[in-house]
Design a protein around this motif. Sequence first.
Motif, PDB file in Angstrom:
ATOM      1  N   ARG A  85       0.802  -1.221   0.000  1.00  0.00           N
ATOM      2  CA  ARG A  85       0.000   0.000   0.000  1.00  0.00           C
ATOM      3  C   ARG A  85       0.839   1.278   0.000  1.00  0.00           C
ATOM      4  O   ARG A  85       0.281   2.375  -0.035  1.00  0.00           O
TER       5      ARG A  85
ATOM      6  N   ASP B 108      -6.075  -6.991  -2.545  1.00  0.00           N
ATOM      7  CA  ASP B 108      -6.085  -5.929  -1.540  1.00  0.00           C
ATOM      8  C   ASP B 108      -4.650  -5.535  -1.240  1.00  0.00           C
ATOM      9  O   ASP B 108      -3.699  -6.238  -1.599  1.00  0.00           O
TER      10      ASP B 108
ATOM     11  N   ASP C   6     -11.320   4.623  -4.604  1.00  0.00           N
ATOM     12  CA  ASP C   6     -11.638   3.786  -3.460  1.00  0.00           C
ATOM     13  C   ASP C   6     -10.412   2.857  -3.297  1.00  0.00           C
ATOM     14  O   ASP C   6     -10.252   1.914  -4.073  1.00  0.00           O
ATOM     15  N   ASP C   7      -9.379   3.202  -2.452  1.00  0.00           N
ATOM     16  CA  ASP C   7      -9.510   4.026  -1.268  1.00  0.00           C
ATOM     17  C   ASP C   7      -8.882   5.438  -1.414  1.00  0.00           C
ATOM     18  O   ASP C   7      -9.586   6.415  -1.444  1.00  0.00           O
TER      19      ASP C   7
ATOM     20  N   ASP D  93      -8.294   5.388   3.732  1.00  0.00           N
ATOM     21  CA  ASP D  93      -9.374   4.501   3.314  1.00  0.00           C
ATOM     22  C   ASP D  93     -10.652   5.314   3.122  1.00  0.00           C
ATOM     23  O   ASP D  93     -10.909   6.278   3.857  1.00  0.00           O
TER      24      ASP D  93
ATOM     25  N   GLU E   4      -4.954   0.961  -2.301  1.00  0.00           N
ATOM     26  CA  GLU E   4      -6.140   0.137  -2.047  1.00  0.00           C
ATOM     27  C   GLU E   4      -5.881  -0.707  -0.807  1.00  0.00           C
ATOM     28  O   GLU E   4      -4.850  -1.383  -0.706  1.00  0.00           O
TER      29      GLU E   4
ATOM     30  N   ALA F 151     -12.022  -1.864  -5.523  1.00  0.00           N
ATOM     31  CA  ALA F 151     -10.941  -0.950  -5.910  1.00  0.00           C
ATOM     32  C   ALA F 151     -11.370  -0.154  -7.130  1.00  0.00           C
ATOM     33  O   ALA F 151     -11.757  -0.719  -8.155  1.00  0.00           O
TER      34      ALA F 151
END
Length: 472
Positions: free
Chosen positions: A261, A292, A316-317, A334, A359, A364
């Motif tokens: 991330r 994810d 998103d996110d 988020d 994400e 997503a």
Amino acid sequence: MTECGMFDQPTPSALGFKVAPIVIIAAWALVLVGLSGCLSTAPPPTIPAASATEVLLEPTEGPVHTPTPTGRGAELSPRTTVSSYPVTPEAEHLPPSATARAAVEATPSLEADSETPETAEVVATQVETRAFAQDVQYAAGSPPKPTATKSGQVSRPGVEIPPTLPVGSATTQVNIRGGPGTDYPVLGFLETGQSVQITGVCPEGSWWQVLSSDAADERGWVSAAYLTTRNTENVPIVQPPALPAAPVAIINWRAEYFANRDLTGRPALVRDDPHINFDWGGGPPAGGLPVDDFSARWTRAPNFSAGTYRFYALVDDGARLWIDGNLVIDQWHDSAPTTYTADAYLDEGKHNLVMEYCEHTGNAVAQLTWDRLEDYPDWKGEYFSNPGLNGAPVLVRNDANIDFSWADSPGPGVPGDNFSARWTRTYHFPGYVYRFDLIVDDGARLWVDDRLIIDGWRAGAPEDYTVELGLS
């Protein structure tokens, strides 16, 4: 693919930086580092020949266990460390450990060592950069101290220290590459006459692996056609590293995808994305990436005409957007699908855009678009002095919202009754179903993409019109 046997010299573009000179003399620590992973056992480390670096011992006469190594010379700098290895004049190998270490120019005292010979040569190594040098200290009344020759070899009566490290010297300027072949990237280059330690050879024997601080893992490869070598009889054969992947042709957005991330490390995927317009749902952006906890960075320099632009980032996110290095959207968190906007005036020409995306969990979505606002960044309001939108408007202005309850005229030049107005704008819609509500007194019409979806063009009491419409 270039075979291992091919060789190369540096191109002009490769000569913009140089590989730091590497002293060709080595003590036991360097020998073990150079051959680590290639040999399971090694003979006792051989005493290296001296380099041009000067290591001074203070005092130069007296008990041998009292010398303080002091480094001087081009390869040694303040706040570095030297180690000393006292040995007898006849010795060919270093002891297993140094008797002392000292900072350059420092003068610490050394512990007495009963096993230290009465006459000793001290081999000093610079710990930080692996530069090597040596000096000789004699006990009081011993023969005079030897002198250093032009080649850096120390001569002394009856003893010759043979150089034993595998070494190569460049016969011309030559590239150091990431592997044995011209398909590998250039990591640096050697000057004519510059020497390097050799640590391996490719199976065909036409490229040498060398120790180089500019190379990955401190090692690179040099074509054997441009090195003169010595002591290479027992150099291990080293299998070539994998060739780097062919560069991706980028025409639109340079897209870098990361399996984390935080955009850290090397990207797991680099590709050309025509648009930033993705709704991956619960799936990954591509094979090899997680569904994810991934992130992405898109880079591009589109051409803009001069004007004010509104940028829309639907994510998103989380997302960040830079325009010419200026962070204009900073929403790294988020969230449910959300559209973030930023306005920027751009001069005519190319402008660098960078969008970053992260994400965490769930679905997503990542989309980026922009509109040129011209002089009406919100709603362009055109007001007419008649109820039929006829002729030229008597007032044109930017209206932030269509949310009016006039008790009198809407504005200068517009009558309080029997007038009409038209509002237009381009708006960014994520792909969902939307409900449009119009509350008017008297009449109204609503178009979306030139499609008439509400037609209440009449006189009468206040009326509320509602319609639902799916938009991509």
